[in-house]
Every structure is written in structure tokens, then in C-alpha cells.
Motif scaffolding. Structure first.
Motif, PDB file in Angstrom:
ATOM      1  N   GLU A   1      46.045 -22.209  46.441  1.00 32.64           N
ATOM      2  CA  GLU A   1      45.636 -23.310  47.302  1.00 32.64           C
ATOM      3  C   GLU A   1      44.493 -22.851  48.207  1.00 32.64           C
ATOM      4  OE1 GLU A   1      48.972 -24.929  49.378  1.00 32.64           O
ATOM      5  OE2 GLU A   1      49.948 -25.655  47.550  1.00 32.64           O
ATOM      6  N   THR A   2      43.779 -23.812  48.756  1.00 27.34           N
ATOM      7  CA  THR A   2      42.627 -23.485  49.607  1.00 27.34           C
ATOM      8  C   THR A   2      42.678 -24.277  50.913  1.00 27.34           C
ATOM      9  OG1 THR A   2      41.248 -25.203  48.584  1.00 27.34           O
ATOM     10  CG2 THR A   2      41.144 -22.993  47.628  1.00 27.34           C
ATOM     11  N   ILE A   3      42.080 -23.690  51.924  1.00 26.47           N
ATOM     12  CA  ILE A   3      41.859 -24.361  53.206  1.00 26.47           C
ATOM     13  C   ILE A   3      40.399 -24.137  53.569  1.00 26.47           C
ATOM     14  CG2 ILE A   3      42.361 -24.371  55.677  1.00 26.47           C
ATOM     15  CD1 ILE A   3      45.174 -23.554  55.076  1.00 26.47           C
ATOM     16  N   LYS A   4      39.724 -25.185  54.025  1.00 22.57           N
ATOM     17  CA  LYS A   4      38.320 -25.060  54.399  1.00 22.57           C
ATOM     18  C   LYS A   4      38.183 -25.167  55.905  1.00 22.57           C
ATOM     19  CE  LYS A   4      33.800 -26.335  52.622  1.00 22.57           C
ATOM     20  NZ  LYS A   4      33.055 -27.172  51.653  1.00 22.57           N
ATOM     21  N   ASP A   5      37.460 -24.189  56.467  1.00 21.49           N
ATOM     22  CA  ASP A   5      37.178 -24.171  57.897  1.00 21.49           C
ATOM     23  C   ASP A   5      35.662 -24.125  58.066  1.00 21.49           C
ATOM     24  OD1 ASP A   5      37.136 -23.934  60.614  1.00 21.49           O
ATOM     25  OD2 ASP A   5      37.838 -21.860  60.673  1.00 21.49           O
ATOM     26  N   GLY A   6      35.076 -25.280  58.314  1.00 20.44           N
ATOM     27  CA  GLY A   6      33.615 -25.361  58.347  1.00 20.44           C
ATOM     28  C   GLY A   6      33.058 -25.124  56.958  1.00 20.44           C
ATOM     29  N   THR A   7      32.201 -24.133  56.815  1.00 18.14           N
ATOM     30  CA  THR A   7      31.633 -23.814  55.500  1.00 18.14           C
ATOM     31  C   THR A   7      32.432 -22.733  54.784  1.00 18.14           C
ATOM     32  OG1 THR A   7      30.143 -22.170  56.477  1.00 18.14           O
ATOM     33  CG2 THR A   7      29.305 -24.428  56.263  1.00 18.14           C
ATOM     34  N   GLU A   8      33.431 -22.145  55.447  1.00 25.92           N
ATOM     35  CA  GLU A   8      34.212 -21.062  54.852  1.00 25.92           C
ATOM     36  C   GLU A   8      35.436 -21.610  54.144  1.00 25.92           C
ATOM     37  OE1 GLU A   8      33.950 -17.839  53.593  1.00 25.92           O
ATOM     38  OE2 GLU A   8      33.364 -17.255  55.622  1.00 25.92           O
ATOM     39  N   LYS A   9      35.674 -21.133  52.931  1.00 27.07           N
ATOM     40  CA  LYS A   9      36.843 -21.550  52.173  1.00 27.07           C
ATOM     41  C   LYS A   9      37.811 -20.370  52.068  1.00 27.07           C
ATOM     42  CE  LYS A   9      36.422 -24.205  48.518  1.00 27.07           C
ATOM     43  NZ  LYS A   9      36.152 -24.674  47.147  1.00 27.07           N
ATOM     44  N   TYR A  10      39.075 -20.606  52.406  1.00 27.02           N
ATOM     45  CA  TYR A  10      40.097 -19.564  52.378  1.00 27.02           C
ATOM     46  C   TYR A  10      41.093 -19.855  51.260  1.00 27.02           C
ATOM     47  CZ  TYR A  10      38.170 -18.455  56.959  1.00 27.02           C
ATOM     48  OH  TYR A  10      37.318 -18.126  57.978  1.00 27.02           O
TER      49      TYR A  10
ATOM     50  N   MET B   1      58.121 -22.998  48.977  1.00 26.75           N
ATOM     51  CA  MET B   1      56.978 -23.603  49.659  1.00 26.75           C
ATOM     52  C   MET B   1      56.374 -22.679  50.722  1.00 26.75           C
ATOM     53  SD  MET B   1      56.560 -26.212  47.950  1.00 26.75           S
ATOM     54  CE  MET B   1      55.159 -26.883  48.864  1.00 26.75           C
ATOM     55  N   SER B   2      56.713 -21.413  50.656  1.00 28.06           N
ATOM     56  CA  SER B   2      56.159 -20.443  51.597  1.00 28.06           C
ATOM     57  C   SER B   2      54.903 -19.807  51.019  1.00 28.06           C
ATOM     58  CB  SER B   2      57.193 -19.352  51.928  1.00 28.06           C
ATOM     59  OG  SER B   2      57.544 -18.654  50.741  1.00 28.06           O
ATOM     60  N   ILE B   3      54.061 -19.271  51.901  1.00 31.00           N
ATOM     61  CA  ILE B   3      52.851 -18.576  51.482  1.00 31.00           C
ATOM     62  C   ILE B   3      53.189 -17.113  51.206  1.00 31.00           C
ATOM     63  CG2 ILE B   3      50.557 -17.801  52.206  1.00 31.00           C
ATOM     64  CD1 ILE B   3      50.331 -20.350  53.845  1.00 31.00           C
ATOM     65  N   GLU B   4      52.765 -16.611  50.071  1.00 30.94           N
ATOM     66  CA  GLU B   4      53.011 -15.218  49.726  1.00 30.94           C
ATOM     67  C   GLU B   4      52.135 -14.323  50.600  1.00 30.94           C
ATOM     68  OE1 GLU B   4      55.221 -13.899  47.514  1.00 30.94           O
ATOM     69  OE2 GLU B   4      56.038 -15.928  47.329  1.00 30.94           O
ATOM     70  N   GLU B   5      52.769 -13.485  51.411  1.00 30.34           N
ATOM     71  CA  GLU B   5      52.058 -12.757  52.463  1.00 30.34           C
ATOM     72  C   GLU B   5      51.067 -11.723  51.918  1.00 30.34           C
ATOM     73  OE1 GLU B   5      52.939  -9.835  56.293  1.00 30.34           O
ATOM     74  OE2 GLU B   5      54.600 -10.823  55.234  1.00 30.34           O
ATOM     75  N   LEU B   6      51.521 -10.808  51.065  1.00 26.34           N
ATOM     76  CA  LEU B   6      50.652  -9.721  50.612  1.00 26.34           C
ATOM     77  C   LEU B   6      49.420 -10.218  49.852  1.00 26.34           C
ATOM     78  CD1 LEU B   6      52.836  -6.670  49.509  1.00 26.34           C
ATOM     79  CD2 LEU B   6      51.010  -6.727  51.186  1.00 26.34           C
ATOM     80  N   PRO B   7      49.598 -11.085  48.847  1.00 22.34           N
ATOM     81  CA  PRO B   7      48.411 -11.573  48.131  1.00 22.34           C
ATOM     82  C   PRO B   7      47.443 -12.320  49.038  1.00 22.34           C
ATOM     83  CG  PRO B   7      50.390 -12.067  46.893  1.00 22.34           C
ATOM     84  CD  PRO B   7      50.831 -11.605  48.241  1.00 22.34           C
ATOM     85  N   SER B   8      47.979 -13.149  49.937  1.00 22.52           N
ATOM     86  CA  SER B   8      47.117 -13.940  50.818  1.00 22.52           C
ATOM     87  C   SER B   8      46.384 -13.044  51.817  1.00 22.52           C
ATOM     88  CB  SER B   8      47.940 -15.003  51.546  1.00 22.52           C
ATOM     89  OG  SER B   8      48.547 -15.888  50.602  1.00 22.52           O
TER      90      SER B   8
ATOM     91  N   MET C   1      42.265 -12.666  52.080  1.00 19.23           N
ATOM     92  CA  MET C   1      41.560 -12.740  53.362  1.00 19.23           C
ATOM     93  C   MET C   1      40.684 -11.503  53.543  1.00 19.23           C
ATOM     94  SD  MET C   1      40.882 -14.385  56.097  1.00 19.23           S
ATOM     95  CE  MET C   1      42.175 -15.660  56.198  1.00 19.23           C
ATOM     96  N   HIS C   2      41.191 -10.342  53.122  1.00 14.17           N
ATOM     97  CA  HIS C   2      40.414  -9.106  53.189  1.00 14.17           C
ATOM     98  C   HIS C   2      39.145  -9.228  52.345  1.00 14.17           C
ATOM     99  CE1 HIS C   2      39.371  -4.858  52.793  1.00 14.17           C
ATOM    100  NE2 HIS C   2      39.431  -4.990  51.485  1.00 14.17           N
ATOM    101  N   LYS C   3      39.248  -9.836  51.159  1.00 17.07           N
ATOM    102  CA  LYS C   3      38.074 -10.010  50.292  1.00 17.07           C
ATOM    103  C   LYS C   3      37.031 -10.901  50.961  1.00 17.07           C
ATOM    104  CE  LYS C   3      38.253  -9.280  46.095  1.00 17.07           C
ATOM    105  NZ  LYS C   3      37.770  -8.186  45.209  1.00 17.07           N
ATOM    106  N   ILE C   4      37.493 -11.932  51.639  1.00 19.30           N
ATOM    107  CA  ILE C   4      36.570 -12.831  52.336  1.00 19.30           C
ATOM    108  C   ILE C   4      35.869 -12.101  53.481  1.00 19.30           C
ATOM    109  CG2 ILE C   4      36.438 -14.900  53.781  1.00 19.30           C
ATOM    110  CD1 ILE C   4      38.725 -16.053  52.051  1.00 19.30           C
ATOM    111  N   LYS C   5      36.639 -11.305  54.238  1.00 24.26           N
ATOM    112  CA  LYS C   5      36.061 -10.547  55.347  1.00 24.26           C
ATOM    113  C   LYS C   5      35.042  -9.520  54.858  1.00 24.26           C
ATOM    114  CE  LYS C   5      39.947 -11.031  58.552  1.00 24.26           C
ATOM    115  NZ  LYS C   5      41.046 -10.317  59.277  1.00 24.26           N
ATOM    116  N   CYS C   6      35.218  -9.049  53.622  1.00 26.64           N
ATOM    117  CA  CYS C   6      34.281  -8.087  53.027  1.00 26.64           C
ATOM    118  C   CYS C   6      33.062  -8.778  52.428  1.00 26.64           C
ATOM    119  CB  CYS C   6      34.989  -7.258  51.960  1.00 26.64           C
ATOM    120  SG  CYS C   6      36.199  -6.104  52.615  1.00 26.64           S
ATOM    121  N   LYS C   7      32.954 -10.100  52.660  1.00 26.76           N
ATOM    122  CA  LYS C   7      31.797 -10.888  52.235  1.00 26.76           C
ATOM    123  C   LYS C   7      31.675 -10.982  50.716  1.00 26.76           C
ATOM    124  CE  LYS C   7      30.640 -11.443  56.522  1.00 26.76           C
ATOM    125  NZ  LYS C   7      30.888 -12.736  57.197  1.00 26.76           N
TER     126      LYS C   7
END
Length: 374
Positions: A6-15, A24-31, A35-41
Motif C-alpha cells: 500500500e502507499t501513502i502520499k505526502d505532498g510529492t513524496e510517496k511512501y 490489518m496491521s502494518i508489517e514493521e520490519l519491511p515497512s 522508509m530507509h530506501k526512501i531516505k537514501c533517495k
């Protein structure tokens, strides 16, 4: 399917994150890793592919009734067997839900790419949580070699050698008559200009859709610049955070000027070169999926299939025929390695034979073989 990306968009950034559909819970480790990949650009497409790779792997683990960290407890042979089975599970098409009853089986290269994403995920877990140790299949064999002058060199080889054997892939090249057919079938200037510029610049579709007509076009010299930006509204990105330029022909430049004049009322409200010219999204930057939808319509209309990547192959082969050096073609395409560029070029057997004939015509009796017969 037990898990879903699933995705969430915050402005131009997609998570991206992975949800367990039973709890219905979010899997912590994969998520956390995504997030780490996004922070690494990393590019959105790279993060998206990684998300699906891990999601498929979690489905595989669920079928095996195993947890992420339980794999660490397996010995080397069992770990290898476990990941090999994952490759064949992917190859059989078990990773996706089938609605038609017919499984869509990925090729060997795609299966290997999914597993490599999973391995990178495990490396992240090991870096974050030292208590788990490391996967035995991700260890390295280290050999110290000594050359003729006594210099020692450490050779490190990844211990996992069980990837599926990949067939050599050579992408198809668009032909000039095919391009002309599609151009004539297009119903508007925007689509025609898009095809012309793809063919003349060799740019990736994401690079071209990120071009801004005020900042990125040198109107005096007819140059189109690729500029790396992370905040493009249409998520278009230059690969490898690169900047480069390409020159277009005088005819295509005149076509560009006609396009800018024709759609000036739409274009003046933003600065992207390629925009939606009708519908509810009129004036908004054109997206990659819209380009592929347009090309699909053109294929149904003409029977001719063309993709942006086929136009990159066309660009490369036309420059080769014009006598460009391999290094120059590689730079124009934005490739990091010459091996990638070589795969774009249609080195035909006839060309190799002709080149060999010319060589031997100029260099006869190189080795004095005729004297060996005396």
C-alpha cells in the motif's frame, strides 16, 4: 493474498508499506526498510519494486509457515535450498493472484531480481539488529591471490550461486518506418513531439517527462537538458541522479516551437513541457502510464508496437550506423557501463563477416602460415 503493498502520499513524496490483510496491521520490519530506501533517495520505481519483492517473499514464508528471522537458524545447505525453492516458486507464478486461471510466470532475470531485493532486506535487518547474526548464504568466500610480481589481491565471491540461469536479453529496436507510421496515426502535436524527441535524444521516458520548457531547453542551440529532480509533480525522474544534454534536429525544433505556440494557454500555468491537453487533468504534467496508454491505442490503430525503450534502441543503432564511437553512444544514453550499451546495438553477423573480410584483405599473411606448409 495475505499481504498487500500500500502507499501513502505526502505532498510529492510517496511512501510504501506492507499490510497484513488478516490482522490489518502494518508489517514493521519491511515497512521500516522501505522508509530507509526512501531516505537514501532511491527512485520511487526502485522502492516500489522492492516493496513487491518483499511482499511476495512474505507470502512464500507464510506458505512455508516460517517467520523472517527463523531463516537464520537454518544451516547453510537448508538456507540455500530455502531460497532456491523461493526462486522456483516465483518462476511458477505463485506470487500473484490469478483471476483468469492462467498463471503469469516471470522470466529468470525477474525472479533473480526479486531474490536480490530480499537479500538486501536481510542485510538491512542484520545491520539494524546484530543479535540475528547473518545469513550463511550471504557470507563471502575470500581468496588471496598473488600475481606474477608478488602483489597480493583479495578476491571475494558471494557464496550464493544458485540463481536461475538467465537468457541473454536484447531489447527490440524500433524501425524508421514504424516510427513514421505511429507519427502519422497520432491525433495531436503533443504525442508527435514526444515520439520525435524520444527518437532524437535517446532519453528514458521518465527523463523526458521531467523536462521543463523554461529551465531545461536551450532554444538558441536546440539542446534539451536532463536535470535530476526529486519533487516532479508527475514523479518523473532522471536515473542515477545525472545531468546531461542532447541536441534535436532543426525540423524537430520547429515542431517544438509550433507545439509551444499551439498549447500556450495550457502551458503558461505551469512549466512542464509535456502536459495533459484535455480531460479533467488538463494542464497537469503528463505521467508515464499515460504515455504507455497512448502507445497501446496506437498499436491497436496501426498494428505497430513501439515503446519508449525501443526508441532508445533506435537512437543507439542510428548513431552506431552514423559512425559514433561506443563511448559517445554510452554517454548519450546515460549508461554507467559499456556492456549495457553493447546490448542496445544490433551487431549483426553480416556486419561482423564484412568487417572480418575487410581486415583480412588488408592484413594477409600475418602469421606466415603459408610457409608452414612448405
Amino acid at each position: 493474498m495475505i499481504y498487500k503493498v500500500e502507499t501513502i502520499k505526502d505532498g510529492t513524496e510517496k511512501y510504501f508499506f506492507i499490510r497484513n490483510l488478516e490482522t490489518m496491521s502494518i508489517e514493521e520490519l519491511p515497512s521500516k526498510y522501505l522508509m530507509h530506501k526512501i531516505k537514501c533517495k532511491r527512485s520511487p520505481n526502485t522502492v516500489k519494486r522492492t516493496a513487491f519483492s518483499i511482499c511476495y517473499y512474505m507470502k512464500y514464508m507464510a506458505e512455508k509457515e516460517m517467520e523472517l528471522t527463523e531463516v537464520y537458524q537454518l544451516d547453510y545447505e537448508k538456507q540455500t535450498e530455502y531460497f532456491v525453492e523461493f526462486l522456483y516458486w516465483l518462476k511458477a507464478g505463485n506470487h500473484t493472484e490469478q483471476t483468469s486461471g492462467e498463471k503469469k510466470c516471470p522470466n529468470e532475470g525477474t525472479c533473480n531480481a526479486y531474490l536480490k531485493d530480499v537479500f538486501r532486506f536481510y542485510l538491512f535487518i542484520e545491520a539494524e539488529y546484530e543479535q540475528y547474526g547473518s545469513l550463511k548464504t550471504l557470507s563471502y568466500n575470500q581468496i588471496i591471490a598473488v600475481n606474477q610480481v608478488g602483489v597480493k589481491k583479495v578476491l571475494r565471491n558471494h557464496s550464493f550461486k544458485a540463481y536461475l540461469k538467465e537468457e541473454e536479453h536484447r531489447g527490440r529496436t524500433a524501425k524508421e518506418n514504424q516510427i513514421i507510421t505511429i507519427l502519422q496515426a497520432c491525433t495531436n502535436r503533443r504525442d508527435q513531439l514526444l515520439l520525435l524527441m524520444l527518437a532524437e535524444t535517446g532519453y528514458r521516458i521518465g527523463e523526458l517527462l521531467g523536462v521543463k520548457y523554461v529551465k531545461d531547453i536551450d532554444y538558441r542551440n536546440h539542446m534539451i537538458r536532463v536535470c535530476f529532480r526529486e519533487d516532479n509533480e508527475n514523479e518523473a525522474r532522471a536515473k542515477n541522479a545525472e545531468y546531461r544534454s542532447a541536441k534535436i534536429s532543426n525540423d524537430t525544433f520547429e515542431f517544438l516551437m509550433d507545439y509551444l505556440a499551439k498549447y500556450r494557454k495550457i502551458l503558461q500555468h505551469q512549466d512542464y513541457l509535456f502536459v495533459n491537453i484535455m480531460g479533467e487533468n488538463i494542464g497537469k504534467p503528463l505521467r508515464v502510464d499515460s504515455v504507455y496508454d497512448m502507445l497501446d491505442r496506437m498499436e491497436k490503430k496501426t498494428g505497430v508496437k513501439i515503446t519508449p525503450h525501443m526508441l532508445r534502441h533506435y537512437f543507439a543503432n542510428m548513431r552506431k550506423q552514423a559512425g559514433w564511437e561506443l563511448e559517445m553512444i554510452s554517454q548519450a544514453l546515460g549508461h554507467k557501463h559499456l556492456d549495457t550499451t553493447i546490448k542496445y546495438l544490433d551487431w549483426l553477423d553480416d556486419e561482423l563477416i564484412e568487417a572480418s573480410n575487410e581486415f583480412y584483405a588488408q592484413h594477409t599473411a600475418i602469421y606466415g602460415a603459408e610457409r608452414l606448409l612448405e
